[in-house]
Motif scaffolding. Structure first.
Motif, PDB file in Angstrom:
ATOM      1  N   ARG A 227       0.867  -1.183   0.000  1.00  0.00           N
ATOM      2  CA  ARG A 227       0.000   0.000   0.000  1.00  0.00           C
ATOM      3  C   ARG A 227       0.897   1.224   0.000  1.00  0.00           C
ATOM      4  NH1 ARG A 227      -2.396  -3.350   3.955  1.00  0.00           N
ATOM      5  NH2 ARG A 227      -4.361  -4.230   3.238  1.00  0.00           N
ATOM      6  N   LEU A 228       0.982   1.849  -1.156  1.00  0.00           N
ATOM      7  CA  LEU A 228       1.811   3.047  -1.283  1.00  0.00           C
ATOM      8  C   LEU A 228       0.962   4.268  -0.965  1.00  0.00           C
ATOM      9  CD1 LEU A 228       4.562   4.296  -2.253  1.00  0.00           C
ATOM     10  CD2 LEU A 228       3.497   4.471  -4.514  1.00  0.00           C
ATOM     11  N   CYS A 229       1.487   5.144  -0.107  1.00  0.00           N
ATOM     12  CA  CYS A 229       0.737   6.337   0.281  1.00  0.00           C
ATOM     13  C   CYS A 229       0.569   7.271  -0.910  1.00  0.00           C
ATOM     14  CB  CYS A 229       1.451   7.051   1.418  1.00  0.00           C
ATOM     15  SG  CYS A 229       0.576   8.558   1.877  1.00  0.00           S
ATOM     16  N   ASP A 230      -0.663   7.739  -1.085  1.00  0.00           N
ATOM     17  CA  ASP A 230      -1.011   8.568  -2.237  1.00  0.00           C
ATOM     18  C   ASP A 230      -1.485   9.963  -1.805  1.00  0.00           C
ATOM     19  OD1 ASP A 230      -1.381   8.897  -5.013  1.00  0.00           O
ATOM     20  OD2 ASP A 230      -3.532   8.481  -4.831  1.00  0.00           O
ATOM     21  N   SER A 231      -1.100  10.374  -0.595  1.00  0.00           N
ATOM     22  CA  SER A 231      -1.540  11.685  -0.105  1.00  0.00           C
ATOM     23  C   SER A 231      -0.484  12.747  -0.416  1.00  0.00           C
ATOM     24  CB  SER A 231      -1.812  11.611   1.398  1.00  0.00           C
ATOM     25  OG  SER A 231      -2.970  10.851   1.617  1.00  0.00           O
ATOM     26  N   PRO A 232      -0.896  14.050  -0.376  1.00  0.00           N
ATOM     27  CA  PRO A 232      -0.011  15.119  -0.845  1.00  0.00           C
ATOM     28  C   PRO A 232       1.401  15.147  -0.253  1.00  0.00           C
ATOM     29  CG  PRO A 232      -2.222  15.944  -0.605  1.00  0.00           C
ATOM     30  CD  PRO A 232      -2.243  14.534  -0.073  1.00  0.00           C
ATOM     31  N   PRO A 233       1.610  15.000   1.062  1.00  0.00           N
ATOM     32  CA  PRO A 233       3.002  15.051   1.539  1.00  0.00           C
ATOM     33  C   PRO A 233       3.897  13.988   0.896  1.00  0.00           C
ATOM     34  CG  PRO A 233       1.496  15.363   3.363  1.00  0.00           C
ATOM     35  CD  PRO A 233       0.660  14.959   2.186  1.00  0.00           C
TER      36      PRO A 233
ATOM     37  N   MET B 145       7.181  14.274  -1.884  1.00  0.00           N
ATOM     38  CA  MET B 145       8.472  13.618  -1.664  1.00  0.00           C
ATOM     39  C   MET B 145       8.744  12.497  -2.679  1.00  0.00           C
ATOM     40  SD  MET B 145       9.700  15.429   0.675  1.00  0.00           S
ATOM     41  CE  MET B 145      11.155  14.534   1.215  1.00  0.00           C
ATOM     42  N   GLY B 146       7.946  12.451  -3.748  1.00  0.00           N
ATOM     43  CA  GLY B 146       8.295  11.552  -4.848  1.00  0.00           C
ATOM     44  C   GLY B 146       7.538  10.247  -4.937  1.00  0.00           C
ATOM     45  N   SER B 147       6.370  10.155  -4.283  1.00  0.00           N
ATOM     46  CA  SER B 147       5.651   8.874  -4.329  1.00  0.00           C
ATOM     47  C   SER B 147       5.183   8.515  -5.746  1.00  0.00           C
ATOM     48  CB  SER B 147       4.462   8.879  -3.369  1.00  0.00           C
ATOM     49  OG  SER B 147       3.517   9.856  -3.750  1.00  0.00           O
ATOM     50  N   GLN B 148       4.939   9.540  -6.578  1.00  0.00           N
ATOM     51  CA  GLN B 148       4.467   9.232  -7.935  1.00  0.00           C
ATOM     52  C   GLN B 148       5.543   8.497  -8.736  1.00  0.00           C
ATOM     53  OE1 GLN B 148       1.240   9.599  -9.029  1.00  0.00           O
ATOM     54  NE2 GLN B 148       2.030   8.306 -10.686  1.00  0.00           N
ATOM     55  N   SER B 149       6.790   8.942  -8.603  1.00  0.00           N
ATOM     56  CA  SER B 149       7.835   8.234  -9.348  1.00  0.00           C
ATOM     57  C   SER B 149       8.077   6.843  -8.740  1.00  0.00           C
ATOM     58  CB  SER B 149       9.132   9.051  -9.416  1.00  0.00           C
ATOM     59  OG  SER B 149       9.615   9.283  -8.132  1.00  0.00           O
ATOM     60  N   LEU B 150       7.866   6.713  -7.429  1.00  0.00           N
ATOM     61  CA  LEU B 150       7.968   5.374  -6.831  1.00  0.00           C
ATOM     62  C   LEU B 150       6.857   4.462  -7.328  1.00  0.00           C
ATOM     63  CD1 LEU B 150       8.920   5.869  -3.083  1.00  0.00           C
ATOM     64  CD2 LEU B 150      10.261   4.768  -4.874  1.00  0.00           C
ATOM     65  N   LEU B 151       5.688   5.041  -7.507  1.00  0.00           N
ATOM     66  CA  LEU B 151       4.578   4.249  -8.043  1.00  0.00           C
ATOM     67  C   LEU B 151       4.931   3.743  -9.441  1.00  0.00           C
ATOM     68  CD1 LEU B 151       1.718   3.118  -7.947  1.00  0.00           C
ATOM     69  CD2 LEU B 151       0.888   5.331  -8.771  1.00  0.00           C
ATOM     70  N   ASP B 152       5.449   4.632 -10.271  1.00  0.00           N
ATOM     71  CA  ASP B 152       5.866   4.206 -11.612  1.00  0.00           C
ATOM     72  C   ASP B 152       6.918   3.102 -11.518  1.00  0.00           C
ATOM     73  OD1 ASP B 152       4.151   6.070 -12.658  1.00  0.00           O
ATOM     74  OD2 ASP B 152       5.705   7.605 -12.930  1.00  0.00           O
ATOM     75  N   TYR B 153       7.834   3.267 -10.563  1.00  0.00           N
ATOM     76  CA  TYR B 153       8.891   2.274 -10.386  1.00  0.00           C
ATOM     77  C   TYR B 153       8.308   0.918  -9.964  1.00  0.00           C
ATOM     78  CZ  TYR B 153      13.376   0.312  -9.170  1.00  0.00           C
ATOM     79  OH  TYR B 153      14.486  -0.498  -9.118  1.00  0.00           O
TER      80      TYR B 153
ATOM     81  N   VAL C  69      -2.022  -0.446 -10.612  1.00  0.00           N
ATOM     82  CA  VAL C  69      -2.622  -0.329  -9.286  1.00  0.00           C
ATOM     83  C   VAL C  69      -3.828  -1.275  -9.208  1.00  0.00           C
ATOM     84  CG1 VAL C  69      -3.831   1.218  -7.701  1.00  0.00           C
ATOM     85  CG2 VAL C  69      -1.822   2.021  -8.960  1.00  0.00           C
ATOM     86  N   GLY C  70      -3.877  -2.040  -8.133  1.00  0.00           N
ATOM     87  CA  GLY C  70      -4.959  -3.027  -7.971  1.00  0.00           C
ATOM     88  C   GLY C  70      -4.588  -4.391  -8.520  1.00  0.00           C
ATOM     89  N   GLY C  71      -3.443  -4.463  -9.192  1.00  0.00           N
ATOM     90  CA  GLY C  71      -3.048  -5.719  -9.820  1.00  0.00           C
ATOM     91  C   GLY C  71      -2.209  -6.603  -8.906  1.00  0.00           C
TER      92      GLY C  71
ATOM     93  N   PHE D 235       2.831 -10.382  -4.916  1.00  0.00           N
ATOM     94  CA  PHE D 235       2.562  -8.989  -4.547  1.00  0.00           C
ATOM     95  C   PHE D 235       1.270  -8.481  -5.187  1.00  0.00           C
ATOM     96  CE2 PHE D 235       7.204  -9.448  -4.552  1.00  0.00           C
ATOM     97  CZ  PHE D 235       7.527  -8.969  -3.298  1.00  0.00           C
ATOM     98  N   THR D 236       0.589  -7.651  -4.423  1.00  0.00           N
ATOM     99  CA  THR D 236      -0.522  -6.852  -4.953  1.00  0.00           C
ATOM    100  C   THR D 236      -0.174  -5.403  -4.687  1.00  0.00           C
ATOM    101  OG1 THR D 236      -2.193  -8.553  -4.607  1.00  0.00           O
ATOM    102  CG2 THR D 236      -2.989  -6.281  -4.698  1.00  0.00           C
ATOM    103  N   LEU D 237      -0.395  -4.557  -5.685  1.00  0.00           N
ATOM    104  CA  LEU D 237      -0.049  -3.136  -5.544  1.00  0.00           C
ATOM    105  C   LEU D 237      -1.316  -2.308  -5.360  1.00  0.00           C
ATOM    106  CD1 LEU D 237       2.018  -0.824  -5.679  1.00  0.00           C
ATOM    107  CD2 LEU D 237       1.757  -0.856  -8.179  1.00  0.00           C
ATOM    108  N   GLU D 238      -1.359  -1.562  -4.245  1.00  0.00           N
ATOM    109  CA  GLU D 238      -2.517  -0.707  -3.963  1.00  0.00           C
ATOM    110  C   GLU D 238      -2.040   0.674  -3.529  1.00  0.00           C
ATOM    111  OE1 GLU D 238      -4.857  -2.714  -0.987  1.00  0.00           O
ATOM    112  OE2 GLU D 238      -5.503  -4.273  -2.393  1.00  0.00           O
ATOM    113  N   LEU D 239      -2.938   1.639  -3.617  1.00  0.00           N
ATOM    114  CA  LEU D 239      -2.670   2.978  -3.097  1.00  0.00           C
ATOM    115  C   LEU D 239      -3.507   3.174  -1.843  1.00  0.00           C
ATOM    116  CD1 LEU D 239      -2.767   5.058  -6.399  1.00  0.00           C
ATOM    117  CD2 LEU D 239      -0.747   4.353  -5.103  1.00  0.00           C
ATOM    118  N   THR D 240      -3.026   4.042  -0.979  1.00  0.00           N
ATOM    119  CA  THR D 240      -3.788   4.332   0.238  1.00  0.00           C
ATOM    120  C   THR D 240      -3.644   5.810   0.566  1.00  0.00           C
ATOM    121  OG1 THR D 240      -4.093   3.709   2.563  1.00  0.00           O
ATOM    122  CG2 THR D 240      -1.833   3.801   1.776  1.00  0.00           C
ATOM    123  N   SER D 241      -4.518   6.311   1.406  1.00  0.00           N
ATOM    124  CA  SER D 241      -4.327   7.683   1.879  1.00  0.00           C
ATOM    125  C   SER D 241      -3.338   7.660   3.043  1.00  0.00           C
ATOM    126  CB  SER D 241      -5.665   8.307   2.266  1.00  0.00           C
ATOM    127  OG  SER D 241      -6.348   7.455   3.128  1.00  0.00           O
ATOM    128  N   CYS D 242      -3.070   8.837   3.578  1.00  0.00           N
ATOM    129  CA  CYS D 242      -1.987   9.036   4.566  1.00  0.00           C
ATOM    130  C   CYS D 242      -1.909   7.911   5.590  1.00  0.00           C
ATOM    131  CB  CYS D 242      -2.195  10.370   5.273  1.00  0.00           C
ATOM    132  SG  CYS D 242      -0.906  10.713   6.493  1.00  0.00           S
TER     133      CYS D 242
END
Ligand code: FES
Length: 152
Positions: A73-79, A83-91, A100-102, A109-116
């Protein structure tokens, strides 16, 4: 059989629905709520199947489809974004070959996004199952994934 043992730990009252669903999901080897989980919960609480399904589909912490052994669960909130979560998501998408969701083909592994996740001081942050990881970089993510693969 394990489902009956789980639900009997709780009183059959509606205020226990989230606890029951959590426990059922945690004990499902594929980390999701199967139709049998929804059905047994509905029968136990004497509510319609559709009621339990709507609760399960409302909360992002529940999944209605099978997931891997490690739920990222990768954090998808503004802070974390700052700090670069979008590029980590791509990675992560590239490293795991999933969106995401796969879930990876090997069900690791399953990849999901979460809030803070409440750890903004060490952003960017992700959780794998119950473990939190902060100050993430692509190299740190690689090391974490490698370690998890070896533990399988
Ligand atoms: S914003 Fe990511 S942990 Fe708080």
């Amino acid at each position: 059989m394990y489902r009956e043992q789980i639900i009997k730990k709780f009183n059959p009252t509606l205020d226990n629905i989230l606890y029951i669903l959590h426990d059922l999901q945690d004990n499902n080897p594929e980390h999701y709520l199967a139709k049998q989980d929804i059905r047994i919960c509905a029968d136990y609480l004497k509510v319609p199947y559709s009621y339990v399904q709507s609760v399960a589909s409302f909360y992002t912490m529940f999944s209605l489809k099978p997931r891997g052994r490690n739920i990222i669960r990768l954090c998808d909130s503004p802070p974390c974004h700052l700090m670069g979560s979008q590029s980590l998501l791509d990675y992560l998408k590239k490293a795991l070959k999933v969106n995401v969701g796969g879930t990876t083909e090997d069900k690791a592994f399953t990849l999901e996004l979460t809030s803070c996740l409440g750890a903004c001081g060490v952003a960017p942050v992700m959780m794998i199952n119950e473990e939190m990881f902060g100050n993430l970089t692509p190299a740190a993510v690689d090391a974490i994934l490698d370690k998890r693969r070896k533990e399988l």
